[in-house]
Design a protein around this motif. Structure first.
Motif, PDB file in Angstrom:
ATOM      1  N   THR A  51      99.213  32.708 -13.345  1.00  0.00           N
ATOM      2  CA  THR A  51      99.308  34.163 -13.259  1.00  0.00           C
ATOM      3  C   THR A  51      98.103  34.775 -12.555  1.00  0.00           C
ATOM      4  OG1 THR A  51      98.346  34.401 -15.455  1.00  0.00           O
ATOM      5  CG2 THR A  51     100.746  34.378 -15.313  1.00  0.00           C
ATOM      6  N   SER A  52      97.171  33.956 -12.073  1.00  0.00           N
ATOM      7  CA  SER A  52      96.040  34.506 -11.332  1.00  0.00           C
ATOM      8  C   SER A  52      96.437  34.716  -9.889  1.00  0.00           C
ATOM      9  CB  SER A  52      94.838  33.602 -11.291  1.00  0.00           C
ATOM     10  OG  SER A  52      94.681  32.722 -12.215  1.00  0.00           O
ATOM     11  N   LEU A  53      96.007  35.827  -9.360  1.00  0.00           N
ATOM     12  CA  LEU A  53      96.278  36.128  -7.964  1.00  0.00           C
ATOM     13  C   LEU A  53      94.976  36.044  -7.187  1.00  0.00           C
ATOM     14  CD1 LEU A  53      98.588  39.214  -8.487  1.00  0.00           C
ATOM     15  CD2 LEU A  53      99.270  36.877  -7.991  1.00  0.00           C
ATOM     16  N   LYS A  54      95.072  35.659  -5.938  1.00  0.00           N
ATOM     17  CA  LYS A  54      93.894  35.552  -5.081  1.00  0.00           C
ATOM     18  C   LYS A  54      93.855  36.772  -4.162  1.00  0.00           C
ATOM     19  CE  LYS A  54      93.015  31.243  -6.331  1.00  0.00           C
ATOM     20  NZ  LYS A  54      93.697  31.169  -7.573  1.00  0.00           N
ATOM     21  N   TRP A  55      92.672  37.352  -4.057  1.00  0.00           N
ATOM     22  CA  TRP A  55      92.476  38.529  -3.219  1.00  0.00           C
ATOM     23  C   TRP A  55      91.431  38.213  -2.172  1.00  0.00           C
ATOM     24  CZ3 TRP A  55      95.734  42.524  -4.187  1.00  0.00           C
ATOM     25  CH2 TRP A  55      96.393  42.508  -5.417  1.00  0.00           C
ATOM     26  N   GLY A  56      91.624  38.716  -0.978  1.00  0.00           N
ATOM     27  CA  GLY A  56      90.665  38.515   0.100  1.00  0.00           C
ATOM     28  C   GLY A  56      89.521  39.507   0.006  1.00  0.00           C
TER      29      GLY A  56
ATOM     30  N   ASP B 118      88.861  41.677   2.031  1.00  0.00           N
ATOM     31  CA  ASP B 118      89.349  42.960   2.526  1.00  0.00           C
ATOM     32  C   ASP B 118      90.174  43.708   1.476  1.00  0.00           C
ATOM     33  OD1 ASP B 118      91.577  41.343   2.488  1.00  0.00           O
ATOM     34  OD2 ASP B 118      92.131  41.711   4.575  1.00  0.00           O
ATOM     35  N   GLY B 119      90.348  43.107   0.293  1.00  0.00           N
ATOM     36  CA  GLY B 119      91.097  43.758  -0.780  1.00  0.00           C
ATOM     37  C   GLY B 119      92.589  43.486  -0.733  1.00  0.00           C
ATOM     38  N   GLU B 120      93.036  42.694   0.228  1.00  0.00           N
ATOM     39  CA  GLU B 120      94.452  42.365   0.362  1.00  0.00           C
ATOM     40  C   GLU B 120      94.775  41.114  -0.448  1.00  0.00           C
ATOM     41  OE1 GLU B 120      96.877  44.055   2.052  1.00  0.00           O
ATOM     42  OE2 GLU B 120      95.378  45.599   2.440  1.00  0.00           O
ATOM     43  N   LEU B 121      96.002  41.068  -0.934  1.00  0.00           N
ATOM     44  CA  LEU B 121      96.497  39.902  -1.650  1.00  0.00           C
ATOM     45  C   LEU B 121      96.640  38.745  -0.669  1.00  0.00           C
ATOM     46  CD1 LEU B 121      97.552  39.096  -4.463  1.00  0.00           C
ATOM     47  CD2 LEU B 121      99.809  39.820  -3.723  1.00  0.00           C
ATOM     48  N   SER B 122      96.333  37.529  -1.123  1.00  0.00           N
ATOM     49  CA  SER B 122      96.457  36.378  -0.227  1.00  0.00           C
ATOM     50  C   SER B 122      97.897  36.250   0.252  1.00  0.00           C
ATOM     51  CB  SER B 122      96.030  35.087  -0.930  1.00  0.00           C
ATOM     52  OG  SER B 122      97.026  34.669  -1.837  1.00  0.00           O
TER      53      SER B 122
ATOM     54  N   LEU C  40      99.791  33.650   0.573  1.00  0.00           N
ATOM     55  CA  LEU C  40     100.604  32.794  -0.298  1.00  0.00           C
ATOM     56  C   LEU C  40     101.087  33.550  -1.531  1.00  0.00           C
ATOM     57  CD1 LEU C  40     101.786  30.045  -1.038  1.00  0.00           C
ATOM     58  CD2 LEU C  40      99.601  29.499  -2.101  1.00  0.00           C
ATOM     59  N   ASP C  41     100.188  34.277  -2.200  1.00  0.00           N
ATOM     60  CA  ASP C  41     100.581  35.029  -3.388  1.00  0.00           C
ATOM     61  C   ASP C  41     101.541  36.157  -3.031  1.00  0.00           C
ATOM     62  OD1 ASP C  41      99.189  33.489  -5.227  1.00  0.00           O
ATOM     63  OD2 ASP C  41      97.386  34.698  -5.094  1.00  0.00           O
ATOM     64  N   LEU C  42     101.315  36.804  -1.901  1.00  0.00           N
ATOM     65  CA  LEU C  42     102.224  37.863  -1.463  1.00  0.00           C
ATOM     66  C   LEU C  42     103.619  37.305  -1.220  1.00  0.00           C
ATOM     67  CD1 LEU C  42     102.696  40.783  -0.653  1.00  0.00           C
ATOM     68  CD2 LEU C  42     101.917  40.182   1.649  1.00  0.00           C
ATOM     69  N   GLN C  43     103.710  36.156  -0.558  1.00  0.00           N
ATOM     70  CA  GLN C  43     105.012  35.530  -0.302  1.00  0.00           C
ATOM     71  C   GLN C  43     105.712  35.156  -1.606  1.00  0.00           C
ATOM     72  OE1 GLN C  43     106.698  35.265   2.554  1.00  0.00           O
ATOM     73  NE2 GLN C  43     105.035  36.428   3.483  1.00  0.00           N
ATOM     74  N   ARG C  44     104.949  34.636  -2.561  1.00  0.00           N
ATOM     75  CA  ARG C  44     105.550  34.256  -3.855  1.00  0.00           C
ATOM     76  C   ARG C  44     106.089  35.482  -4.593  1.00  0.00           C
ATOM     77  NH1 ARG C  44     101.213  29.786  -6.071  1.00  0.00           N
ATOM     78  NH2 ARG C  44     101.958  28.093  -4.771  1.00  0.00           N
TER      79      ARG C  44
END
Length: 56
Positions: free
Chosen positions: A16-21, A23-27, A29-33
């Motif tokens: 359930t952890s999400l990775k953020w760049g 720049d504040g954007e979601l990674s 891979l996580d965005l696609q999921r």
């Protein structure tokens, strides 16, 4: 009464952890999921997935 000797494991696909760049954007891979799961129940999210694949 029973003590568990089984160590919990982390399933990377169900994490359930999400990775953020930086720049504040979601990674990507996580965005696609997330969009993949949403597209199963929401036609708007499905359209977003189609738009992302055309832009890539």
């Amino acid at each position: 009464m029973f003590e568990s000797t089984h160590e919990p494991t982390t399933d990377q696909l169900n994490s359930t952890s999400l990775k953020w760049g930086n720049d504040g954007e979601l990674s990507e891979l996580d965005l696609q999921r997330i969009l993949g799961l949403l597209s199963q129940v929401d036609p708007v999210a499905e359209a977003l997935m189609e738009g992302r694949s055309e832009a890539a």
